[in-house]
Scaffold this motif. Structure first.
Motif, PDB file in Angstrom:
ATOM      1  N   PRO B 104       5.914 -64.569 -18.854  1.00 17.84           N
ATOM      2  CA  PRO B 104       5.031 -63.408 -18.822  1.00 17.84           C
ATOM      3  C   PRO B 104       4.479 -63.183 -17.422  1.00 17.84           C
ATOM      4  N   PHE B 105       4.226 -61.937 -17.116  1.00 18.61           N
ATOM      5  CA  PHE B 105       3.806 -61.598 -15.758  1.00 18.61           C
ATOM      6  C   PHE B 105       2.453 -60.887 -15.791  1.00 18.61           C
ATOM      7  N   GLU B 106       1.807 -60.907 -14.664  1.00 19.79           N
ATOM      8  CA  GLU B 106       0.560 -60.161 -14.507  1.00 19.79           C
ATOM      9  C   GLU B 106       0.951 -58.750 -14.061  1.00 19.79           C
ATOM     10  N   PRO B 107       0.666 -57.727 -14.865  1.00 19.93           N
ATOM     11  CA  PRO B 107       1.148 -56.370 -14.529  1.00 19.93           C
ATOM     12  C   PRO B 107       0.753 -55.892 -13.132  1.00 19.93           C
ATOM     13  N   LEU B 108      -0.473 -56.175 -12.724  1.00 21.65           N
ATOM     14  CA  LEU B 108      -0.896 -55.715 -11.398  1.00 21.65           C
ATOM     15  C   LEU B 108      -0.068 -56.359 -10.288  1.00 21.65           C
ATOM     16  N   GLU B 109       0.315 -57.608 -10.520  1.00 29.31           N
ATOM     17  CA  GLU B 109       1.137 -58.297  -9.519  1.00 29.31           C
ATOM     18  C   GLU B 109       2.533 -57.684  -9.458  1.00 29.31           C
ATOM     19  N   LEU B 110       3.081 -57.395 -10.639  1.00 25.92           N
ATOM     20  CA  LEU B 110       4.421 -56.783 -10.662  1.00 25.92           C
ATOM     21  C   LEU B 110       4.406 -55.440  -9.925  1.00 25.92           C
ATOM     22  N   ILE B 111       3.389 -54.626 -10.216  1.00 25.58           N
ATOM     23  CA  ILE B 111       3.305 -53.314  -9.563  1.00 25.58           C
ATOM     24  C   ILE B 111       3.162 -53.486  -8.049  1.00 25.58           C
ATOM     25  N   ALA B 112       2.360 -54.461  -7.641  1.00 29.02           N
ATOM     26  CA  ALA B 112       2.177 -54.706  -6.201  1.00 29.02           C
ATOM     27  C   ALA B 112       3.494 -55.120  -5.554  1.00 29.02           C
ATOM     28  N   ARG B 113       4.267 -55.941  -6.258  1.00 32.25           N
ATOM     29  CA  ARG B 113       5.559 -56.373  -5.707  1.00 32.25           C
ATOM     30  C   ARG B 113       6.535 -55.199  -5.595  1.00 32.25           C
ATOM     31  N   VAL B 114       6.541 -54.344  -6.607  1.00 31.33           N
ATOM     32  CA  VAL B 114       7.424 -53.168  -6.554  1.00 31.33           C
ATOM     33  C   VAL B 114       7.015 -52.276  -5.382  1.00 31.33           C
ATOM     34  N   ARG B 115       5.725 -52.032  -5.269  1.00 31.31           N
ATOM     35  CA  ARG B 115       5.245 -51.162  -4.179  1.00 31.31           C
ATOM     36  C   ARG B 115       5.573 -51.747  -2.813  1.00 31.31           C
ATOM     37  N   ALA B 116       5.411 -53.049  -2.688  1.00 32.64           N
ATOM     38  CA  ALA B 116       5.720 -53.701  -1.396  1.00 32.64           C
ATOM     39  C   ALA B 116       7.189 -53.536  -1.061  1.00 32.64           C
TER      40      ALA B 116
END
Lengths: 102, 227
Positions: B104-116
């Motif tokens: 399971p992932f932390e959604p905010l972290e996933l979004i930050a990684r995609v944006r980066a």
């Protein structure tokens, strides 16, 4: 049982919990039919998605369901499903902003 | 807005990523490989969030089999999986994945990684895409997408320079003199007639379904969408 989750989830969490309630019935059916593959898949998904929705307990039960289904061990499966069911009855959600301590 | 495709057989993952992605990037969600592939052929996506354990196949194998397809379209791959093993992560990175997030992932972290990844992609872009015309900036080559296939269009270096100048200035008209200045630069002994010859060659070589180089009376040339 009160669980604090991000207010970003306010729009989608009620539906998520409703889906889990429906899933409990499906899990019972898979257990009755000794459908190990379906139990494994649903356990795997629950383990993967529940913590992202702030539902850690459901995630850990998903891990157990998947692991036991892989071993074709149904001895505790009924208990896991019952724990999910009870959790869904008892859970109360409190939405908090992400910058709050939760 | 950047476009991201999610290929995951768990709709709850679609829901949560879409909820958190609002305002950051546009999301399209698919559960099946064949449907996702159809969409990838029809539209440009900047990044794919790819699950490994899909109901209709293995995400890593799908990535491996279509590695060139994604590279040609400058489409990044981010693996999202419950598989935590180092060997699986290394396999994904070896294939060219830009990131690997464990469920399971932390959604905010996933979004930050995609944006980066999307912003770093902007900084070191290897491809420049105008619908069916794709410029490889590194090799100075141009590909035209025709019926789902990418075909290289043989261009001289100056034709490439002229074509990408037009593409990056869509809708703007340039006089021959301006084009000589912007594209040919300091090169001497070039007449304005040379511009006409090169534009004529580009028109013959690049038959885009979406764009054309139009002659604007008195203004010169303009790269614009087909009417």
């Amino acid at each position: 049982m009160i669980i604090k989750v991000s207010s970003d989830l306010e729009d989608i969490l009620p539906k998520y919990l409703q889906n889990r309630k429906q899933e409990v019935e499906e899990l019972k059916s898979f257990l009755a039919n000794k459908d190990f593959e379906s139990l494994k898949v649903r356990g795997h998904r629950l383990a993967g998605n529940a913590p992202s929705y702030g539902m850690e307990l459901l995630g850990s039960l998903g891990v157990k369901i998947e692991a036991d289904a892989k071993r074709e061990d149904l001895s505790n499966m009924g208990d896991y499903i019952q724990e999910i069911e009870e959790f869904l009855i008892q859970v109360e959600v409190e939405y908090v902003d992400d910058d709050e301590d939760w | 807005m950047k476009k991201v495709l999610i290929l995951d057989d768990d709709v709850e993952i679609h829901e949560i990523v879409s909820a958190y992605a609002k305002g950051s990037f546009e999301v399209s969600c698919f559960e099946r490989i064949d449907r996702a592939m159809q969409e990838l052929k029809e539209s440009h996506f900047d990044l794919v969030i790819l699950d490994i354990g899909l109901e209709d196949g293995d995400g890593i194998r799908f990535f491996a089999e279509n590695k060139e397809f994604f590279a040609q379209r400058n489409c990044k791959i981010l693996l999202l999986s419950g598989e935590k093993s180092l060997s699986k992560k290394l396999e994904a990175f070896h294939l060219g994945a830009v990131d690997y997030v464990v469920k399971p992932f932390e959604p905010l972290e996933l979004i930050a990684r995609v944006r980066a990844n999307l912003s770093s992609e902007e900084q070191r872009q290897e491809w420049y895409v105008k619908k069916d015309i794709r410029f490889n900036l590194e090799s100075g080559t141009v590909f035209l997408e025709e019926e789902g296939e990418l075909n290289e269009v043989p261009l001289s270096p100056i034709e490439f320079k002229l074509m990408i100048f037009f593409a990056k200035n869509e809708g703007r008209a340039f006089t021959r003199e301006q084009l000589l200045d912007k594209v040919w630069g300091e090169t001497l002994h070039v007449s304005e007639r040379t511009v006409d010859q090169h534009v004529s060659k580009l028109r013959k070589k690049i038959k885009s379904q979406f764009y054309e180089i139009r002659t604007s009376r008195a203004l010169g040339y303009r790269f614009t969408a087909l009417k």
